[in-house]
Write a protein that holds these residues in place. Structure first.
Motif, short mmCIF file in Angstrom:
data_model
loop_
_atom_site.label_atom_id
_atom_site.label_comp_id
_atom_site.label_asym_id
_atom_site.label_seq_id
_atom_site.Cartn_x
_atom_site.Cartn_y
_atom_site.Cartn_z
N ILE A 5 99.94 26.21 33.64
CA ILE A 5 99.76 27.32 34.33
C ILE A 5 100.10 26.50 35.33
O ILE A 5 100.34 27.03 36.97
CB ILE A 5 97.77 27.13 34.81
CG1 ILE A 5 97.34 27.84 33.56
CG2 ILE A 5 97.67 26.84 35.93
CD1 ILE A 5 96.12 27.67 33.17
N VAL A 6 100.12 24.96 35.49
CA VAL A 6 100.53 24.22 37.13
C VAL A 6 101.90 24.66 37.20
O VAL A 6 102.28 24.98 38.32
CB VAL A 6 100.99 23.02 36.94
CG1 VAL A 6 101.44 21.98 37.92
CG2 VAL A 6 99.15 22.71 36.82
N ASP A 7 103.01 24.58 35.72
CA ASP A 7 103.98 25.02 36.27
C ASP A 7 104.57 26.93 36.94
O ASP A 7 105.10 26.67 37.44
CB ASP A 7 105.27 24.61 34.66
CG ASP A 7 106.78 24.49 34.71
OD1 ASP A 7 107.09 24.87 35.79
OD2 ASP A 7 107.30 24.67 33.56
N GLY A 8 103.47 27.82 35.40
CA GLY A 8 103.85 28.62 36.12
C GLY A 8 103.54 29.70 37.05
O GLY A 8 104.51 30.43 37.91
N ILE A 9 102.45 28.87 38.01
CA ILE A 9 101.44 29.25 39.69
C ILE A 9 103.00 28.98 40.44
O ILE A 9 103.39 28.85 40.97
CB ILE A 9 100.60 28.57 39.44
CG1 ILE A 9 99.27 29.96 38.61
CG2 ILE A 9 100.18 28.89 41.30
CD1 ILE A 9 99.83 30.99 38.83
N ALA A 10 103.42 27.48 40.43
CA ALA A 10 105.14 27.01 40.97
C ALA A 10 105.64 27.94 40.79
O ALA A 10 106.28 28.71 41.78
CB ALA A 10 105.10 25.42 40.69
N ARG A 11 106.31 28.58 39.75
CA ARG A 11 107.09 29.31 40.03
C ARG A 11 107.06 30.72 40.49
O ARG A 11 107.56 31.37 41.28
CB ARG A 11 107.82 29.58 38.13
CG ARG A 11 108.08 28.89 37.26
CD ARG A 11 108.53 28.81 35.73
NE ARG A 11 108.69 28.26 35.37
CZ ARG A 11 109.44 28.12 33.71
NH1 ARG A 11 109.37 28.82 33.63
NH2 ARG A 11 109.64 27.27 33.02
N LEU A 12 105.90 31.00 40.25
CA LEU A 12 104.96 32.66 40.79
C LEU A 12 105.51 32.48 42.06
O LEU A 12 105.70 33.01 43.22
CB LEU A 12 103.91 32.92 39.78
CG LEU A 12 103.13 33.79 41.22
CD1 LEU A 12 103.85 35.36 40.59
CD2 LEU A 12 101.65 33.87 40.28
N ALA A 13 104.99 31.09 42.75
CA ALA A 13 105.00 31.24 44.85
C ALA A 13 106.23 31.21 44.93
O ALA A 13 106.08 31.80 45.66
CB ALA A 13 103.93 29.87 43.95
N ARG A 14 107.55 30.77 44.16
CA ARG A 14 108.73 30.67 44.43
C ARG A 14 109.47 32.20 44.07
O ARG A 14 109.82 32.49 45.38
CB ARG A 14 110.03 29.58 44.07
CG ARG A 14 109.44 28.18 43.86
CD ARG A 14 110.04 27.10 43.09
NE ARG A 14 110.50 27.23 42.06
CZ ARG A 14 110.54 26.57 41.16
NH1 ARG A 14 109.26 25.55 41.70
NH2 ARG A 14 109.76 26.43 39.88
N PHE A 15 109.35 33.08 43.44
CA PHE A 15 108.92 34.31 43.00
C PHE A 15 108.37 34.91 45.47
O PHE A 15 109.27 35.79 45.75
CB PHE A 15 108.39 35.18 42.23
CG PHE A 15 109.09 36.11 42.21
CD1 PHE A 15 109.99 36.73 42.01
CD2 PHE A 15 107.60 36.98 42.18
CE1 PHE A 15 110.06 38.28 42.22
CE2 PHE A 15 107.25 38.45 42.21
CZ PHE A 15 109.06 39.34 41.91
N ILE A 16 107.43 34.77 45.05
CA ILE A 16 106.46 35.18 45.78
C ILE A 16 107.02 35.48 47.35
O ILE A 16 106.86 35.85 48.82
CB ILE A 16 105.13 35.09 46.00
CG1 ILE A 16 104.73 35.88 44.71
CG2 ILE A 16 104.08 35.68 46.87
CD1 ILE A 16 102.91 35.79 44.74
#
Length: 488
Positions: free
Chosen positions: A454-465
């Protein structure tokens, strides 16, 4: 080998090459075929098949599966399935033995016990009494076992219920929009018309349902039932307030519309849950659908329908709607696997019928996962930044899903780029709109991931957004991956 007309082939051990077969009436056994060429004139035309096979609804999850398979290293917030860290293979055998002992203690003979595992068994299910007992203890739903039909997952319960209730071409099913994909797909397969009630970010409104029902009647159509997930819905994650539940029951009774309540996430959500619509139902106006996929484990493939509505035939005889569902089931799956039923029964017996007691640790896990996801969204896209971007999300109290509004077209191309370039997968919310919509929103599932993911995934998602998510991406074709409707 070439043939123009073959009426009957009993046994073919080896066929190296078949160039053309115009007509084959019956083939009983073919052990090995190396190569078959069929001219286009002999192929089935897709437009000649049922319209549902060409419906985009039935392809949405195929695309999602394709993305997941193509990018196995991406962190996926797509699958709405239980976390598998609580499963142990030995549990299956323990539960089976417990059910065996239960049958023996109940006075059944060795021959009867053998039949309970090896034979088809009653179409409506062998464990209806245990399911009814569990519903009474966990949910306050007090119905006789005869009103329960045990099904092959909840998807079959939906199919049976819709097939029984929707009788003619003018009958329609009313659904919220967005809506769980499985019921939309079931309606498509059964040629059932849909009427749509737009659901707001804060949930469903009875006034909108009444307007939709009256509008359909003005068109000469007959709304028969309203499908709703009242707790932690898929995809929005919303929960219907208690006052709205009472209002909905009164409205449905006044309009003469049945409620089809789907409730997969209650017992795997933290905290005290609101009463189900069925437990509040005093007029037998609610058909309650359920499944043990989330509360026990998906591989069981055991669901159920509670259908205690009285049905009157032309001769004045009466029965239950459950009896009619059972008649349809006898021509669909015949029965639900006795082995699966036995495992479910053993698990329920272990907790004295209280499935909620089996989910103390799992509901805490899912609650922690939801809170962690929300916290990471806050940390990675702080208030000032999301206000500038036009990003927002809801905050469900339980369940597996939440939704994020984004400043770009959240389509398959954006999903492919997110997976390929940023290593994170999500579900376009537009998948869940039967009449279109949700084009700038995504669904996140929090159930299957670890805290680290979750920590890694949301960081990736935030970069994408925040990186200009509408940039061109590599096209991704849709293959024949099997659909996964995330439901039992």
């Amino acid at each position: 080998m070439a043939a123009r007309d073959v009426e009957h082939v009993e046994h073919v051990e080896h066929v190296e090459h078949v160039e053309h077969v115009e007509h084959v009436e019956h083939v009983e056994h073919v052990e090995h075929v190396e190569h078959v060429e069929v001219s286009i004139g002999d192929a089935l035309r897709k437009e000649g098949l049922h319209a549902s096979v060409s419906d985009p609804v039935l392809d949405t999850m195929n695309f999602l599966n394709e993305v997941t398979l193509r990018y196995p290293d991406a962190i996926s917030f797509a699958p709405g399935r239980p976390h598998d860290g609580f499963f142990d293979v030995e549990q299956i055998f323990t539960h089976l033995r417990r059910y065996l002992s239960h049958l023996a203690d109940s006075g059944q003979t060795p021959a009867q016990i053998r039949d309970a595992f090896f034979q088809y068994g009653p179409t409506a299910g062998r464990i209806r009494a245990l399911v009814a007992d569990s519903l009474r203890k966990d949910e306050g739903i007090d119905v006789p076992p005869e009103s329960v039909v045990v099904t092959v997952g909840c998807q079959e319960a939906m199919l049976l219920t819709l097939r029984a209730l929707i009788a003619g071409s003018d009958d329609v099913l009313v659904v919220p929009s967005p809506c769980y994909v499985g019921v939309i797909g079931a309606a498509r397969v059964l040629d059932i018309g849909l009427a749509v009630v737009e659901e707001q970010q804060d949930g469903f409104r009875c006034a909108d349902l009444e307007a939709a029902v009256l509008a359909e009647r003005a068109r000469g159509r007959r709304p028969r039932a309203f499908y709703v997930v009242s707790d932690h819905s898929n995809p929005l994650g919303t929960t219907m307030p208690l006052a709205v539940r009472h209002e909905l029951l009164d409205l449905a009774a006044r309009l003469g519309v049945l409620i089809v309540e789907d409730s997969p996430y209650r017992l795997v959500s933290p905290g005290r849950q609101l009463p189900t619509l069925k437990s509040l139902d005093r007029r037998r106006g609610v058909v309650h659908l359920g499944s043990f996929s989330k509360t026990l484990f998906p591989g069981a493939r055991v669901g159920f329908a509670v259908a205690d509505q009285v049905v009157v035939d032309r001769a004045g005889g009466t029965g239950l709607l459950a009896d009619e569902l059972t008649r349809i089931k006898s021509m669909v799956t015949v029965n639900t696997s006795p082995l699966s039923q036995a495992v479910v029964a053993g698990m329920l017996l272990a907790a004295d019928g209280r499935a909620a007691d089996l989910n103390v640790a799992t509901s805490a896990y899912y609650g922690d996962a939801m809170r962690a996801t929300l916290a990471q969204l806050e940390a990675n896209i702080p208030a000032e930044r999301r206000a500038a971007l036009g990003v927002s999300w809801n905050r469900p109290s339980g369940g597996f899903f939440l939704t994020v509004n984004v400043p770009f077209l959240a389509d398959n191309a954006a999903l492919a780029r997110s997976a390929q370039d940023f290593g994170v997968i999500w579900t376009p919310l537009s998948y869940f709109y039967p009449r279109g919509g949700g084009h700038r929103a995504i669904r996140l599932s929090t159930s299957y991931l670890t805290q680290a993911d979750i920590v890694d995934g949301i960081a990736r998602l935030a970069r994408f957004i925040t990186s200009g998510a509408t940039s061109p991406s590599t096209a991704l074709s849709v293959s024949a991956a099997q659909p996964s409707f995330e439901r039992g």
